[in-house]
Design a protein around this motif. Structure first.
Motif, mmCIF file in Angstrom:
data_model
loop_
_atom_site.group_PDB
_atom_site.id
_atom_site.type_symbol
_atom_site.label_atom_id
_atom_site.label_comp_id
_atom_site.label_asym_id
_atom_site.label_seq_id
_atom_site.Cartn_x
_atom_site.Cartn_y
_atom_site.Cartn_z
ATOM 1 N N VAL A 1 0.837 -1.169 -0.039
ATOM 2 C CA VAL A 1 0.051 -0.028 -0.057
ATOM 3 C C VAL A 1 0.869 1.188 -0.253
ATOM 4 O O VAL A 1 0.587 2.417 0.111
ATOM 5 C CB VAL A 1 -0.894 -0.034 1.309
ATOM 6 N N LYS A 2 2.132 1.207 -0.094
ATOM 7 C CA LYS A 2 2.742 2.258 -0.113
ATOM 8 C C LYS A 2 2.759 2.900 -1.643
ATOM 9 O O LYS A 2 2.265 2.314 -2.463
ATOM 10 C CB LYS A 2 4.311 2.063 -0.009
ATOM 11 N N ASN A 3 3.592 4.174 -1.988
ATOM 12 C CA ASN A 3 3.333 4.858 -3.048
ATOM 13 C C ASN A 3 4.494 4.697 -4.020
ATOM 14 O O ASN A 3 5.785 4.623 -3.717
ATOM 15 C CB ASN A 3 3.142 6.432 -2.810
ATOM 16 N N PHE A 4 4.198 4.145 -5.131
ATOM 17 C CA PHE A 4 5.158 4.061 -6.239
ATOM 18 C C PHE A 4 4.512 4.645 -7.491
ATOM 19 O O PHE A 4 3.371 4.852 -7.536
ATOM 20 C CB PHE A 4 5.350 2.373 -6.578
ATOM 21 N N PRO A 5 5.205 5.243 -8.413
ATOM 22 C CA PRO A 5 4.884 5.779 -9.469
ATOM 23 C C PRO A 5 3.725 5.065 -10.227
ATOM 24 O O PRO A 5 3.757 3.837 -10.393
ATOM 25 C CB PRO A 5 5.907 5.870 -10.632
ATOM 26 N N GLY A 6 2.726 5.523 -10.529
ATOM 27 C CA GLY A 6 1.482 4.976 -11.041
ATOM 28 C C GLY A 6 0.355 4.435 -10.154
ATOM 29 O O GLY A 6 -0.648 3.915 -10.673
ATOM 30 N N THR A 7 0.831 4.441 -8.959
ATOM 31 C CA THR A 7 -0.213 3.826 -7.936
ATOM 32 C C THR A 7 -0.934 4.986 -7.246
ATOM 33 O O THR A 7 -0.546 6.330 -7.273
ATOM 34 C CB THR A 7 0.624 3.069 -6.795
ATOM 35 N N PRO A 8 -2.178 4.677 -6.881
ATOM 36 C CA PRO A 8 -3.156 5.966 -6.327
ATOM 37 C C PRO A 8 -2.633 6.242 -5.122
ATOM 38 O O PRO A 8 -1.914 5.488 -4.360
ATOM 39 C CB PRO A 8 -4.456 4.980 -6.316
ATOM 40 N N PRO A 9 -2.889 7.571 -4.671
ATOM 41 C CA PRO A 9 -2.580 7.999 -3.356
ATOM 42 C C PRO A 9 -3.133 7.186 -2.231
ATOM 43 O O PRO A 9 -4.405 6.605 -2.439
ATOM 44 C CB PRO A 9 -3.148 9.472 -3.230
ATOM 45 N N ILE A 10 -2.620 7.167 -0.932
ATOM 46 C CA ILE A 10 -3.216 6.317 0.023
ATOM 47 C C ILE A 10 -4.080 6.949 0.754
ATOM 48 O O ILE A 10 -4.290 7.978 0.809
ATOM 49 C CB ILE A 10 -2.074 5.658 0.921
ATOM 50 N N ILE A 11 -4.985 6.330 1.204
ATOM 51 C CA ILE A 11 -6.256 6.975 1.984
ATOM 52 C C ILE A 11 -5.798 6.292 3.504
ATOM 53 O O ILE A 11 -5.907 5.209 3.878
ATOM 54 C CB ILE A 11 -7.565 6.268 1.704
ATOM 55 N N ILE A 12 -5.888 7.364 4.309
ATOM 56 C CA ILE A 12 -5.303 7.169 5.598
ATOM 57 C C ILE A 12 -6.596 7.638 6.631
ATOM 58 O O ILE A 12 -7.048 8.896 6.249
ATOM 59 C CB ILE A 12 -4.217 8.233 6.216
ATOM 60 N N ALA A 13 -7.201 6.836 7.221
ATOM 61 C CA ALA A 13 -8.387 7.105 8.157
ATOM 62 C C ALA A 13 -8.008 7.735 9.159
ATOM 63 O O ALA A 13 -7.446 7.144 10.208
ATOM 64 C CB ALA A 13 -9.017 5.679 8.352
ATOM 65 N N HIS A 14 -8.433 9.114 9.188
ATOM 66 C CA HIS A 14 -8.047 9.951 10.479
ATOM 67 C C HIS A 14 -8.782 9.664 11.715
ATOM 68 O O HIS A 14 -9.865 9.635 11.640
ATOM 69 C CB HIS A 14 -8.045 11.435 9.627
ATOM 70 N N ARG A 15 -7.959 8.914 12.672
ATOM 71 C CA ARG A 15 -8.742 8.430 13.738
ATOM 72 C C ARG A 15 -9.620 7.416 13.658
ATOM 73 O O ARG A 15 -10.645 7.518 14.319
ATOM 74 C CB ARG A 15 -9.201 9.811 14.499
ATOM 75 N N GLY A 16 -9.702 6.708 12.503
ATOM 76 C CA GLY A 16 -10.776 5.692 11.823
ATOM 77 C C GLY A 16 -11.444 6.584 11.144
ATOM 78 O O GLY A 16 -11.532 7.587 10.622
ATOM 79 N N ALA A 17 -12.841 5.951 11.032
ATOM 80 C CA ALA A 17 -13.659 6.484 10.071
ATOM 81 C C ALA A 17 -14.489 7.511 11.073
ATOM 82 O O ALA A 17 -15.446 7.611 11.415
ATOM 83 C CB ALA A 17 -14.669 5.675 9.220
#
Length: 329
Positions: free
Chosen positions: A2-18
């Protein structure tokens, strides 16, 4: 991965959960965030009296628990100076884990999220280990990697009272087989010295948090006059890259707002950070109009679309499902 590499979408970080749908920093909030498709869950970590790491936005817990309604803990109400600010209430470091487990979480901003108050009194304060256990179970069940993105809260303060956050955090992560630069973990802090220390103790990715104003509190303590603005100059970013792999920045540092709350032109921060191989994660995205710029009132998805067009690598969001709908992600 789930880390970022060229061509991969930005990660979604659930801020304090949903946390738009459940009281923040509860297992219910993290579980829902995973169900809504987040890549990482984000616990803010503070310490108990007996040195256990738990998830709370602050070590003062009157806003997020029912502690004020518990007469047996009335004697623990006190006033402390936390990062230079006087705070009155109840503090996690004055309670054992067993005592904190008798409390129940409540919605921190009920005036904005009235629907979340339905869960008041039902949910415990989770430990870091309990969050990891949940993440591992749900990762296995969904056949995908879900990461954790812990923040060390007030590290200088906790160090000063003999309850350092860094050692128990690393010990817990190691005990759960989170090791190496490619582990699904980011460790974040608004301070600098504890990240520099962590960089000598672990290969796990580190994130320098950058606020829109002020300076890191360890700079205040050490008499360092540099501010967060100094950290995001070209030389400041190069210095961060020596100990961290990403910056976690206030959204206004990428697209400032004028005095009417309208967006101005983007800055060069994403380009500048990428030039020294730093990932750029942006906080905090919320659906309520009070948090949105004038340009996107009633249209939180449009705000995501704009920020994703800048080439960012991840977002902290209270509403992971809204992120998933972005056409630019």
């Amino acid at each position: 991965m789930v880390k970022n590499f060229p061509g991969t979408p930005p990660i979604i970080i659930a801020h304090r959960g949903a946390s738009g749908y459940r009281p923040e920093h509860t297992l219910a909030a993290y579980e829902l965030a995973i169900a809504l498709g987040c890549d990482y869950v984000e616990p803010d970590l503070v310490s108990t009296k007996d040195g256990v790491l738990i998830a709370r936005h602050e070590n003062e817990i009157s806003e997020t628990t029912n502690v004020a309604d518990r007469p047996e803990f009335a004697h623990l109400q006190t006033t402390k100076i936390i990062d230079g600010e006087s705070k009155t209430g109840w503090f996690t470091e004055d309670f054992t884990l067993a005592e904190l487990k008798t409390l129940r979480a409540k919605e921190r901003i009920p005036q904005l999220r009235q629907q979340n108050t339905a869960y008041d009194g039902l949910l415990e304060i989770p430990t870091l280990q309990e969050i990891i256990d949940l993440v591992k179970i749900r990762s296995t069940q969904s056949n995908r990697t879900i990461g954790i993105y812990p923040e060390t809260k007030h590290p200088t303060y906790f160090q000063s009272i003999g309850l350092s956050l860094e050692e128990p955090l690393l010990a817990t992560l190691q005990a759960n087989d989170y090791q190496g630069a490619n582990a699904p973990v980011f460790i974040q802090s608004f301070e600098v010295s504890n990240l520099q220390y962590l960089s000598t103790k672990t290969d796990l990715p580190l994130v320098q948090l950058i606020n829109a104003g002020g300076q890191p509190y360890d700079f205040v303590v050490n008499g360092n006059v540099r501010t967060y603005a100094d950290l995001i100059t070209t030389s400041g970013l190069a210095a961060i890259r020596k100990y961290a792999q990403a910056i976690g920045v206030h959204k206004n540092l990428l697209i400032p707002r004028d005095n009417t709350n309208k967006l101005l032109s983007p800055t060069s921060l994403v380009t500048d950070a990428h030039a020294v191989s730093l990932l750029v994660h942006v906080w905090t995205f919320r659906n309520e109009d009070i948090f949105l710029p004038l340009d996107f009132q009633g249209n939180p998805q449009g705000e995501y679309d704009l920020f994703f067009s800048l080439g960012i690598d991840g977002v902290f969001s209270d509403y992971p499902d809204t992120v998933k709908k972005s056409k630019n992600r």
